[in-house]
Design a protein around this motif. Structure first.
Motif, PDB file in Angstrom:
ATOM      1  N   THR A  19       0.814  -1.219   0.000  1.00  0.00           N
ATOM      2  CA  THR A  19       0.000   0.000   0.000  1.00  0.00           C
ATOM      3  C   THR A  19       0.852   1.275   0.000  1.00  0.00           C
ATOM      4  N   TYR A  20       2.164   1.096  -0.017  1.00  0.00           N
ATOM      5  CA  TYR A  20       3.069   2.248   0.064  1.00  0.00           C
ATOM      6  C   TYR A  20       3.759   2.527  -1.260  1.00  0.00           C
ATOM      7  N   ALA A  21       3.751   3.798  -1.659  1.00  0.00           N
ATOM      8  CA  ALA A  21       4.694   4.256  -2.666  1.00  0.00           C
ATOM      9  C   ALA A  21       6.054   4.378  -1.979  1.00  0.00           C
ATOM     10  N   MET A  22       7.102   4.113  -2.724  1.00  0.00           N
ATOM     11  CA  MET A  22       8.450   4.130  -2.151  1.00  0.00           C
ATOM     12  C   MET A  22       9.346   5.076  -2.930  1.00  0.00           C
ATOM     13  N   GLY A  23      10.270   5.699  -2.223  1.00  0.00           N
ATOM     14  CA  GLY A  23      11.164   6.640  -2.879  1.00  0.00           C
ATOM     15  C   GLY A  23      12.597   6.511  -2.408  1.00  0.00           C
ATOM     16  N   TRP A  24      13.504   6.985  -3.243  1.00  0.00           N
ATOM     17  CA  TRP A  24      14.911   7.130  -2.876  1.00  0.00           C
ATOM     18  C   TRP A  24      15.269   8.613  -2.986  1.00  0.00           C
ATOM     19  N   PHE A  25      15.954   9.090  -1.965  1.00  0.00           N
ATOM     20  CA  PHE A  25      16.439  10.460  -1.932  1.00  0.00           C
ATOM     21  C   PHE A  25      17.913  10.425  -1.550  1.00  0.00           C
ATOM     22  N   ARG A  26      18.600  11.536  -1.757  1.00  0.00           N
ATOM     23  CA  ARG A  26      20.008  11.605  -1.360  1.00  0.00           C
ATOM     24  C   ARG A  26      20.339  12.994  -0.849  1.00  0.00           C
ATOM     25  N   GLN A  27      21.366  13.033  -0.010  1.00  0.00           N
ATOM     26  CA  GLN A  27      21.790  14.300   0.555  1.00  0.00           C
ATOM     27  C   GLN A  27      23.307  14.323   0.636  1.00  0.00           C
ATOM     28  N   ALA A  28      23.898  15.262  -0.069  1.00  0.00           N
ATOM     29  CA  ALA A  28      25.344  15.462  -0.029  1.00  0.00           C
ATOM     30  C   ALA A  28      25.660  16.499   1.043  1.00  0.00           C
ATOM     31  N   PRO A  29      26.876  16.499   1.574  1.00  0.00           N
ATOM     32  CA  PRO A  29      27.239  17.470   2.614  1.00  0.00           C
ATOM     33  C   PRO A  29      26.995  18.908   2.165  1.00  0.00           C
ATOM     34  N   GLY A  30      26.315  19.671   2.994  1.00  0.00           N
ATOM     35  CA  GLY A  30      26.059  21.072   2.700  1.00  0.00           C
ATOM     36  C   GLY A  30      24.941  21.321   1.712  1.00  0.00           C
ATOM     37  N   LYS A  31      24.263  20.258   1.295  1.00  0.00           N
ATOM     38  CA  LYS A  31      23.181  20.408   0.322  1.00  0.00           C
ATOM     39  C   LYS A  31      21.870  19.883   0.901  1.00  0.00           C
ATOM     40  N   GLU A  32      20.784  20.293   0.282  1.00  0.00           N
ATOM     41  CA  GLU A  32      19.472  19.819   0.700  1.00  0.00           C
ATOM     42  C   GLU A  32      19.243  18.402   0.180  1.00  0.00           C
ATOM     43  N   ARG A  33      18.358  17.716   0.879  1.00  0.00           N
ATOM     44  CA  ARG A  33      17.976  16.383   0.429  1.00  0.00           C
ATOM     45  C   ARG A  33      17.224  16.509  -0.895  1.00  0.00           C
ATOM     46  N   GLU A  34      17.567  15.642  -1.848  1.00  0.00           N
ATOM     47  CA  GLU A  34      16.949  15.746  -3.167  1.00  0.00           C
ATOM     48  C   GLU A  34      16.366  14.413  -3.630  1.00  0.00           C
ATOM     49  N   ALA A  84      26.777  10.737  -1.872  1.00  0.00           N
ATOM     50  CA  ALA A  84      25.776  11.274  -0.943  1.00  0.00           C
ATOM     51  C   ALA A  84      25.341  10.184   0.021  1.00  0.00           C
ATOM     52  N   LEU A  85      24.586  10.598   1.021  1.00  0.00           N
ATOM     53  CA  LEU A  85      23.876   9.661   1.887  1.00  0.00           C
ATOM     54  C   LEU A  85      22.516   9.405   1.229  1.00  0.00           C
ATOM     55  N   TYR A  86      22.226   8.147   0.960  1.00  0.00           N
ATOM     56  CA  TYR A  86      21.004   7.778   0.248  1.00  0.00           C
ATOM     57  C   TYR A  86      19.966   7.269   1.239  1.00  0.00           C
ATOM     58  N   TYR A  87      18.766   7.832   1.137  1.00  0.00           N
ATOM     59  CA  TYR A  87      17.673   7.487   2.032  1.00  0.00           C
ATOM     60  C   TYR A  87      16.541   6.812   1.273  1.00  0.00           C
ATOM     61  N   CYS A  88      15.933   5.854   1.925  1.00  0.00           N
ATOM     62  CA  CYS A  88      14.711   5.228   1.450  1.00  0.00           C
ATOM     63  C   CYS A  88      13.536   5.863   2.192  1.00  0.00           C
ATOM     64  N   TYR A 147       7.688   8.235   6.217  1.00  0.00           N
ATOM     65  CA  TYR A 147       8.596   7.265   6.838  1.00  0.00           C
ATOM     66  C   TYR A 147       9.930   7.276   6.111  1.00  0.00           C
ATOM     67  N   TRP A 148      11.000   7.250   6.917  1.00  0.00           N
ATOM     68  CA  TRP A 148      12.352   7.348   6.374  1.00  0.00           C
ATOM     69  C   TRP A 148      13.273   6.345   7.059  1.00  0.00           C
ATOM     70  N   GLY A 149      14.242   5.850   6.273  1.00  0.00           N
ATOM     71  CA  GLY A 149      15.299   5.044   6.847  1.00  0.00           C
ATOM     72  C   GLY A 149      16.421   5.924   7.349  1.00  0.00           C
ATOM     73  N   GLN A 150      17.476   5.272   7.850  1.00  0.00           N
ATOM     74  CA  GLN A 150      18.618   5.993   8.418  1.00  0.00           C
ATOM     75  C   GLN A 150      19.637   6.392   7.369  1.00  0.00           C
ATOM     76  N   GLY A 151      19.566   5.789   6.214  1.00  0.00           N
ATOM     77  CA  GLY A 151      20.476   6.160   5.143  1.00  0.00           C
ATOM     78  C   GLY A 151      21.649   5.217   4.988  1.00  0.00           C
ATOM     79  N   THR A 152      22.176   5.157   3.771  1.00  0.00           N
ATOM     80  CA  THR A 152      23.377   4.377   3.477  1.00  0.00           C
ATOM     81  C   THR A 152      24.286   5.240   2.602  1.00  0.00           C
ATOM     82  N   GLN A 153      25.568   5.255   2.948  1.00  0.00           N
ATOM     83  CA  GLN A 153      26.513   6.157   2.284  1.00  0.00           C
ATOM     84  C   GLN A 153      26.995   5.563   0.966  1.00  0.00           C
TER      85      GLN A 153
END
Length: 126
Positions: free
Chosen positions: A31-46, A92-96, A115-121
């Protein structure tokens, strides 16, 4: 509620490949749509990629289109991000992320996910 755990990050040379995984807890994965995002140092999550809850619709950012592929395995409650032709700017740090959604909807905004995970580098060396 759903808990998410990413894995598969690491150090890779430019041009290489990695596959990220995101395992979701609970019995409502479908029932969930899922996404991947990433965040590099000094930048916003994208936004990187997202997939709908049921029909496999996917969306990608322009920066990864043609290089990254997102998929999901309902039997394993897991989504994947296959990353090919990696570039140093992919570092970047990649988030689910997960969000209950209607059929066919593919959210792209960080604000659309509850809902977010903790991230993987992911680090790509030149």
């Amino acid at each position: 509620q759903v808990q998410l755990e990413e894995s598969g990050g690491g150090l890779v040379q430019s041009g290489g490949s990695l596959r990220l995984s995101c395992a979701a807890s609970g019995r409502t994965f479908g029932t969930y749509a899922m996404g991947w995002f990433r965040q590099a140092p000094g930048k916003e999550r994208e936004f990187v990629a997202a997939i709908s809850r049921n029909d496999g619709n996917t969306e990608y950012s322009d920066s990864v289109k043609g290089r990254f592929t997102m998929s999901r395995d309902y039997a394993k409650n897991t989504v994947y991000l296959q990353m090919n032709s990696l570039k140093p700017e992919d570092t970047a740090l990649y988030y689910c992320a997960a969000q209950a959604a209607r059929r066919g909807v593919v959210p792209r905004g960080t604000y659309e996910y509850a809902y977010w995970g903790q991230g993987t580098q992911v680090t790509v060396s030149s």
